[in-house]
Scaffold this motif. Structure first.
Motif, PDB file in Angstrom:
ATOM      1  N   ASP A 143      26.575   8.471  52.628  1.00  0.00           N
ATOM      2  CA  ASP A 143      25.950   9.134  51.484  1.00  0.00           C
ATOM      3  C   ASP A 143      26.777  10.318  50.987  1.00  0.00           C
ATOM      4  N   ILE A 144      27.686  10.835  51.824  1.00  0.00           N
ATOM      5  CA  ILE A 144      28.508  11.969  51.391  1.00  0.00           C
ATOM      6  C   ILE A 144      29.380  11.582  50.199  1.00  0.00           C
ATOM      7  N   GLY A 145      30.067  10.458  50.320  1.00  0.00           N
ATOM      8  CA  GLY A 145      30.919  10.002  49.219  1.00  0.00           C
ATOM      9  C   GLY A 145      30.132   9.782  47.949  1.00  0.00           C
ATOM     10  N   ARG A 146      28.961   9.165  48.087  1.00  0.00           N
ATOM     11  CA  ARG A 146      28.127   8.917  46.907  1.00  0.00           C
ATOM     12  C   ARG A 146      27.629  10.226  46.311  1.00  0.00           C
ATOM     13  N   TYR A 147      27.236  11.158  47.187  1.00  0.00           N
ATOM     14  CA  TYR A 147      26.726  12.441  46.709  1.00  0.00           C
ATOM     15  C   TYR A 147      27.807  13.189  45.923  1.00  0.00           C
ATOM     16  N   LEU A 148      29.013  13.257  46.454  1.00  0.00           N
ATOM     17  CA  LEU A 148      30.080  13.992  45.780  1.00  0.00           C
ATOM     18  C   LEU A 148      30.467  13.320  44.457  1.00  0.00           C
ATOM     19  N   LYS A 149      30.480  12.002  44.443  1.00  0.00           N
ATOM     20  CA  LYS A 149      30.763  11.276  43.197  1.00  0.00           C
ATOM     21  C   LYS A 149      29.686  11.582  42.162  1.00  0.00           C
ATOM     22  N   ASP A 150      28.433  11.540  42.585  1.00  0.00           N
ATOM     23  CA  ASP A 150      27.323  11.853  41.674  1.00  0.00           C
ATOM     24  C   ASP A 150      27.401  13.304  41.195  1.00  0.00           C
ATOM     25  N   SER A 151      27.831  14.196  42.095  1.00  0.00           N
ATOM     26  CA  SER A 151      27.925  15.604  41.727  1.00  0.00           C
ATOM     27  C   SER A 151      28.964  15.813  40.636  1.00  0.00           C
ATOM     28  N   ILE A 152      30.095  15.130  40.750  1.00  0.00           N
ATOM     29  CA  ILE A 152      31.125  15.227  39.711  1.00  0.00           C
ATOM     30  C   ILE A 152      30.595  14.686  38.387  1.00  0.00           C
ATOM     31  N   GLU A 153      29.968  13.516  38.424  1.00  0.00           N
ATOM     32  CA  GLU A 153      29.461  12.903  37.199  1.00  0.00           C
ATOM     33  C   GLU A 153      28.385  13.764  36.548  1.00  0.00           C
ATOM     34  N   THR A 154      27.502  14.341  37.359  1.00  0.00           N
ATOM     35  CA  THR A 154      26.442  15.198  36.825  1.00  0.00           C
ATOM     36  C   THR A 154      27.019  16.466  36.211  1.00  0.00           C
ATOM     37  N   THR A 155      28.064  16.986  36.821  1.00  0.00           N
ATOM     38  CA  THR A 155      28.718  18.185  36.299  1.00  0.00           C
ATOM     39  C   THR A 155      29.330  17.925  34.924  1.00  0.00           C
ATOM     40  N   VAL A 156      30.031  16.814  34.803  1.00  0.00           N
ATOM     41  CA  VAL A 156      30.629  16.440  33.515  1.00  0.00           C
ATOM     42  C   VAL A 156      29.531  16.269  32.457  1.00  0.00           C
ATOM     43  N   SER A 157      28.444  15.620  32.843  1.00  0.00           N
ATOM     44  CA  SER A 157      27.343  15.380  31.917  1.00  0.00           C
ATOM     45  C   SER A 157      26.676  16.685  31.491  1.00  0.00           C
ATOM     46  N   PHE A 158      26.486  17.612  32.417  1.00  0.00           N
ATOM     47  CA  PHE A 158      25.822  18.873  32.084  1.00  0.00           C
ATOM     48  C   PHE A 158      26.691  19.710  31.154  1.00  0.00           C
ATOM     49  N   LYS A 159      28.000  19.691  31.377  1.00  0.00           N
ATOM     50  CA  LYS A 159      28.909  20.403  30.463  1.00  0.00           C
ATOM     51  C   LYS A 159      28.754  19.848  29.043  1.00  0.00           C
ATOM     52  N   SER A 160      28.714  18.524  28.920  1.00  0.00           N
ATOM     53  CA  SER A 160      28.553  17.904  27.601  1.00  0.00           C
ATOM     54  C   SER A 160      27.231  18.306  26.965  1.00  0.00           C
ATOM     55  N   HIS A 161      26.184  18.408  27.792  1.00  0.00           N
ATOM     56  CA  HIS A 161      24.862  18.799  27.301  1.00  0.00           C
ATOM     57  C   HIS A 161      24.894  20.217  26.742  1.00  0.00           C
ATOM     58  N   ILE A 162      25.570  21.118  27.440  1.00  0.00           N
ATOM     59  CA  ILE A 162      25.706  22.495  26.956  1.00  0.00           C
ATOM     60  C   ILE A 162      26.493  22.518  25.651  1.00  0.00           C
ATOM     61  N   GLU A 163      27.556  21.731  25.573  1.00  0.00           N
ATOM     62  CA  GLU A 163      28.358  21.671  24.349  1.00  0.00           C
ATOM     63  C   GLU A 163      27.530  21.188  23.165  1.00  0.00           C
TER      64      GLU A 163
END
Length: 296
Positions: A226-246
């Protein structure tokens, strides 16, 4: 698995205090504590340290992932109770913990939790005072705590300028503060308060570690595949949240306060009160909006 617990994580590693703001204890020949939560939980950390080590005075080091109030709040209390306890942190954190304005903010934010965790405090003095850092930590440092227990220091900025993660090869564990976000309500809340680009780079650095245990700064411990999946999801969520702020910056003609208000209405959930109160949540969100607006 994603575990929500305190107590024994594996042989030699324990989550102490309260799972909302755990301090992780390494019971190596020279014991080490990672982070110190909020001041109000200080007595509970101390109780657990005695439980797992037998004596509190065997604890020699307290290493900080970063200088936010909810990771350093109990340092003065623990140093009063454990004379000689040495503090390790990034050089920038060492400056922050001596600055009058920063100390006053840490003191104020910690006081917000005195009522929430009042049952732990009793008659103890949990006031926050300036902290002197004894050991300046940087990328590549390897600390030897005896009998093969080493701790590798990894600079993981982005949440704050001074964010550090700690890799413990012997048990394949990493203690990462908020460098990998905050897991809440089955989702990941990104935490790029100082730099979006640094935060993503730090997440990518964490994906290269050979670990079976990922100890997050709040509530949860991620294990195994689950660590690999969690970190992958964390990166994707971060990119998505930046776009949301933009998107909101465009909608509100770069009015940052309107962006903060809109996102607060969307995402702030009072169930996170014990994890992060509205004041600190807003401070972090304003920082994130600023980071995106300024392209950091």
């Amino acid at each position: 698995m994603i575990l929500e617990q305190t107590g024994k994580i594996c042989d030699g590693l324990y989550a102490t205090g309260h799972n909302v703001m755990p301090a992780f204890l390494l019971a190596s020949p020279t014991p080490v504590l990672f982070d110190a939560g909020v001041a109000a939980i200080g007595p509970l950390y101390l109780k657990d340290i005695e439980l797992y080590l037998g004596r509190t005075d065997t604890l020699k080091y307290l290493l900080l992932t970063h200088s936010h109030y909810d990771h350093c709040g109990a340092i003065p209390f623990l140093q009063e109770k454990i004379p000689g306890l040495k503090i390790g942190a990034n050089a920038h954190a060492a400056k922050i913990l001596q600055k009058p304005n920063a100390v006053e903010l840490i003191r104020t934010l910690n006081s917000n939790f005195a009522k929430v965790f009042k049952d732990f405090i009793g008659d103890e003095n949990i006031s926050f005072n300036p902290v002197e850092v004894d050991l300046l930590l940087k990328e590549g440092d390897e600390l030897d705590f005896g009998e093969g227990w080493t701790v590798r220091v990894i600079e993981t900025p982005g949440h704050t300028r001074d964010s550090l993660s700690f890799h413990i090869p012997k048990i394949k564990a990493a203690i990462v503060g908020e460098a990998a976000g905050v897991f809440h309500n089955n989702g990941i809340n990104p935490q790029f308060s100082s730099s979006y680009s640094d935060y993503v780079t730090s997440l990518e650095k964490l994906t290269t570690l050979d670990i079976d245990i990922l100890a997050l700064g709040h509530r949860y411990i991620v294990t195994g595949d689950d660590i690999g999946r969690y970190l992958k999801d964390s990166i994707e969520t971060t990119v998505s949240f930046k776009s949301h702020i933009e998107e909101y910056l465009d909608r509100f003609n770069s009015d940052r306060e309107k962006v903060v208000e809109a996102i607060l209405e969307e995402v702030y959930d009072k169930t996170v009160l014990k994890q992060q109160d509205a004041t600190s949540f807003s401070i972090n969100l304003r920082a994130q909006v600023r980071v995106v607006a300024e392209g950091k």
